[in-house]
Design a protein around this motif. Structure first.
Motif, PDB file in Angstrom:
ATOM      1  N   LYS A 162      47.029  26.917  33.600  1.00 19.50           N
ATOM      2  CA  LYS A 162      47.547  28.021  32.795  1.00 19.50           C
ATOM      3  C   LYS A 162      48.825  27.639  32.050  1.00 19.50           C
ATOM      4  N   GLU A 194      51.916  35.306  28.001  1.00 18.99           N
ATOM      5  CA  GLU A 194      52.060  34.770  29.358  1.00 18.99           C
ATOM      6  C   GLU A 194      51.403  35.658  30.408  1.00 18.99           C
ATOM      7  N   ASN A 195      51.049  36.899  30.042  1.00 18.18           N
ATOM      8  CA  ASN A 195      50.387  37.793  30.996  1.00 18.18           C
ATOM      9  C   ASN A 195      48.887  37.510  31.126  1.00 18.18           C
ATOM     10  N   LEU A 196      48.350  36.700  30.226  1.00 14.69           N
ATOM     11  CA  LEU A 196      46.925  36.391  30.297  1.00 14.69           C
ATOM     12  C   LEU A 196      46.633  35.491  31.492  1.00 14.69           C
ATOM     13  N   ASN A 197      45.444  35.700  32.084  1.00 13.08           N
ATOM     14  CA  ASN A 197      45.052  34.837  33.203  1.00 13.08           C
ATOM     15  C   ASN A 197      44.394  33.571  32.667  1.00 13.08           C
ATOM     16  N   LEU A 198      44.008  32.675  33.579  1.00 16.40           N
ATOM     17  CA  LEU A 198      43.472  31.376  33.171  1.00 16.40           C
ATOM     18  C   LEU A 198      42.217  31.534  32.309  1.00 16.40           C
ATOM     19  N   GLN A 239      41.240  34.020  30.473  1.00 17.81           N
ATOM     20  CA  GLN A 239      41.563  34.566  29.149  1.00 17.81           C
ATOM     21  C   GLN A 239      42.205  33.502  28.262  1.00 17.81           C
ATOM     22  N   GLU A 291      36.801  36.093  34.354  1.00 18.54           N
ATOM     23  CA  GLU A 291      37.867  36.980  33.874  1.00 18.54           C
ATOM     24  C   GLU A 291      37.579  37.593  32.505  1.00 18.54           C
ATOM     25  N   HIS A 320      33.473  30.949  39.949  1.00 13.48           N
ATOM     26  CA  HIS A 320      34.536  31.349  39.020  1.00 13.48           C
ATOM     27  C   HIS A 320      34.004  31.455  37.586  1.00 13.48           C
ATOM     28  N   ALA A 349      44.268  45.429  34.300  1.00 14.25           N
ATOM     29  CA  ALA A 349      44.652  44.833  33.015  1.00 14.25           C
ATOM     30  C   ALA A 349      45.054  45.917  32.017  1.00 14.25           C
TER      31      ALA A 349
END
Length: 504
Positions: A337, A353-357, A359, A385, A398, A435
Motif C-alpha cells: 500500500k 491514503e484512506n484507500l485500502n490495498l 482499491q 475490496e 483475497h 467505507a
C-alpha cells in the motif's frame, strides 16, 4: 419563437397554399414504395435503349434536400429513411397552372412531398423519377442548415437530434446499428434459453453497483426512491426463486460525472446463469461477439480512431499481472500500500491514503493499464475490496472470480461468479457501510432483504453486465457516448425553463 424573417416567409407560403385549396399539412399519402426499393427494382432501366419505362408507375415520398429550378423544369432530390432519389419535375407534365402557381412559388428545401411517375436515366447516368403528380405533404417553416452535408456544431446536433438526423445520413445509420445490436442481443440470449424479465426502475435501496444514485419521491407511499443504478440484486433474487437463466435489457441511472464514455442514463444487458461460473461467461461473451459480427455483416477487424480492434484476438490476464506486463508498474510495488501511494504521487496522480490495498491496485490499473487494452481483453482476479458482490476465489481468497472486458481502452462488460454465501455477503455490505462512513459516497448500501433472499439458498451462478452504448461506440467508430444516444443529457441553455427556479 417564429419571429425569424425566413420562417415568417415560409409561414406566408403555407397560408398561401391554404388559400389555393392545398393543405400544407396533409394526412393522406399513397406512397407504395421506398426510395431504396425503387432504385433496386429499376436497375434494368440502364439496359433499355431509351433508358426509360413509361409503363411503370411508382409513388414515393421524402424530404426535399436539393432543388434546382430551370424555368419550365426542375431537378430535385428527395430523401426518405432508406435513401436519396433524384426527381424531374416538368411544367407540361403537371396540371394546368400547378407548376408556376404552386410548385415554383411554394415548394422549398425541407418540405416533405409525395411524387408519382416513371423511372428513367438522365443524360448524366443517374436513375431518377419522371414526375406526373406532386403533392405537398408537409410544409417546413424552419429552413434547414445551408451545408448540405450536415451540421458541424456538435452541441446543436445533440440538442436538436431531429435536425441532426435530417441532415446526417451517417447518424441515422449509427442508430440503425444500435437498434439491431439490441434486437440481436435479445435474440442471442433467448436462443440460449434465457428468459427476459423486467425489474423495478425505482429502488428502496440503491444497489447492484458502487455509484451515486438519483433520488426521487414516491407520493403515494410517502417515501424516497432511488432510480436504479443496476438491476443485479433483483435479477439474483429471481435465481433464488428458481429461474435458472434470466436477462434484462434496460436503462440504468447514475448521478455522476459526464464524459466521453459516461452518460447519467445508459443502456445495458445484465444476465444471470445458474450452475455456471465466470469462466462460462467468458466463453458465452466470445460467442455473443461472433454472433453480432456475423449478423451485422461486419469485418472482424474494425477501425477505432487511429487504432484497429481485432475481434478475433480475445485474451485473458489477471489484474495484478496486468499492472506489470501492460502498465509497466514495478512488481515489488503492486502488493504494498505505501509503495503504491508513493508511486502514484511520483506520477503526479491523486493518492487517497484512506484507500485500502485493493482499491489502490484498482487506481494503478485505471492509471497505467486500462487505456492500453485495445484488442478485447478479459481482466480477471479482481481484489475482494473492489468487488463487494463477487464470489471469493477458492484458491486465492483475497481475490474474486471476476472479470471485466476491455476494448479500445474502455470497459465494456463486468462479470463474476456470484457470491451466494449470505454471511459473507452481509460482512461485505458491512464493510461497504464502513467505507461510506469514511466519506465514500459511492460505497454499496446495506440491503438486508437481498441478504435474507440469499439465506434461502441461491444456486451457484454467474452474472454479467454489458454496456450497450459503449459497445455501439466500438462498432460504429464513435468516440463520444453522446453520439450513440439519441437524446443525451445536456446542460440547460440560457432561456430554457427551470421548473425549480422559484424554489432557489
Amino acid at each position: 419563437m417564429f419571429e425569424n424573417k425566413y420562417i415568417q416567409q415560409r409561414i406566408e407560403k403555407a397560408n398561401t397554399l391554404k388559400e389555393l385549396g392545398v393543405n400544407p399539412y396533409s394526412n393522406s399519402s399513397k406512397r407504395n414504395t421506398t426510395i431504396s426499393k425503387y432504385l433496386n427494382v429499376n436497375t434494368d432501366i440502364f439496359q433499355k435503349e431509351d433508358k426509360r419505362d413509361e409503363n411503370r408507375n411508382y409513388t414515393v415520398a421524402g424530404r426535399v434536400k436539393f432543388f434546382r429550378l430551370m424555368g419550365k423544369a426542375s431537378f430535385l432530390k428527395i430523401e426518405d429513411e432508406s435513401g436519396i432519389l433524384q426527381i424531374y419535375v416538368a411544367r407540361d407534365n403537371l396540371p394546368e397552372g400547378f407548376y408556376n402557381n404552386i410548385f415554383k412559388k411554394n415548394v422549398e428545401v425541407g418540405d416533405i412531398i409525395e411524387v408519382s411517375g416513371y423511372p428513367f436515366v438522365t443524360n448524366k447516368g443517374e436513375l431518377s423519377l419522371h414526375v406526373h403528380e406532386l403533392i405537398i405533404l408537409t410544409k417546413s417553416i424552419s429552413p434547414l442548415p445551408e451545408k448540405y452535408h450536415g451540421i458541424q456544431d456538435k452541441e446543436l446536433r445533440y440538442r436538436q437530434r431531429y435536425l441532426d438526423l435530417i441532415m446526417n445520413s451517417q447518424v441515422r445509420k449509427t442508430f440503425h446499428i444500435r437498434s439491431r445490436v439490441i434486437s440481436l442481443t435479445r435474440r442471442f440470449f433467448e436462443d440460449k434459453g434465457f428468459l427476459e424479465v423486467e425489474t423495478p426502475m425505482m429502488h428502496p435501496i440503491p444497489g447492484g453497483a458502487n455509484a451515486k444514485p438519483f433520488v426521487t419521491h414516491h407520493n403515494a407511499l410517502g417515501v424516497d426512491r432511488f432510480l436504479r443504478i443496476a438491476p443485479e440484486l433483483y435479477l439474483k433474487r429471481l435465481i433464488v426463486g428458481g429461474f435458472e437463466a434470466v436477462f434484462e435489457i434496460n436503462r440504468n441511472f447514475r448521478n455522476e460525472g459526464m464524459d466521453a464514455t459516461h452518460n447519467p442514463e445508459f443502456t445495458s444487458i445484465e444476465f444471470y446463469w445458474a450452475y455456471k461460473t465466470h469462466k462460462d461467461l467468458i466463453e458465452i461473451t466470445k460467442e455473443y461477439f461472433e454472433y453480432l459480427f456475423e449478423h451485422l455483416d461486419l469485418p472482424m477487424t474494425l477501425p477505432y480512431g487511429d487504432k484497429e480492434i481485432d475481434f478475433t484476438k480475445f485474451s485473458e490476464i489477471p489484474l495484478i499481472e496486468s499492472l506489470t506486463t501492460v502498465g509497466n508498474v514495478p512488481a515489488d510495488i503492486t502488493e504494498d500500500k505505501d509503495k503504491i501511494l508513493a508511486y502514484l504521487k511520483e506520477h503526479k496522480l491523486e493518492a487517497d491514503e484512506n484507500l485500502n490495498l485493493g482499491q489502490l491496485q484498482g487506481e494503478l490499473f485505471d492509471a497505467f493499464v486500462e487505456d492500453k487494452l485495445i484488442n478485447p481483453t478479459f481482466i480477471t482476479e479482481y481484489p475482494v475490496e473492489i468487488s463487494p458482490l463477487a464470489r471469493r476465489s477458492d484458491e486465492k481468497p483475497h481475490l474474486t472470480d471476476r472479470f471485466e472486458l476491455f476494448i479500445a481502452g474502455k470497459e465494456i462488460a463486468n462479470a463474476f461468479s456470484e457470491l451466494n454465501d449470505p454471511v459473507d455477503q452481509l460482512e461485505r455490505f458491512e464493510g461497504q457501510m464502513a467505507a461510506k462512513d469514511k466519506g465514500d459516497d459511492e460505497a454499496h448500501e446495506m440491503d438486508e432483504d437481498f441478504v435474507n433472499a440469499l439465506s434461502y439458498g441461491m444456486a451457484p451462478c454467474a452474472g454479467e453486465g454489458i454496456g450497450i452504448d459503449r459497445l455501439v461506440m466500438m462498432l460504429t467508430n464513435e468516440h463520444s457516448i453522446r453520439d450513440v444516444i439519441l437524446f443525451p443529457a445536456m446542460k440547460p441553455i440560457k432561456g430554457e425553463i427551470d421548473l425549480h427556479a422559484d424554489q432557489e
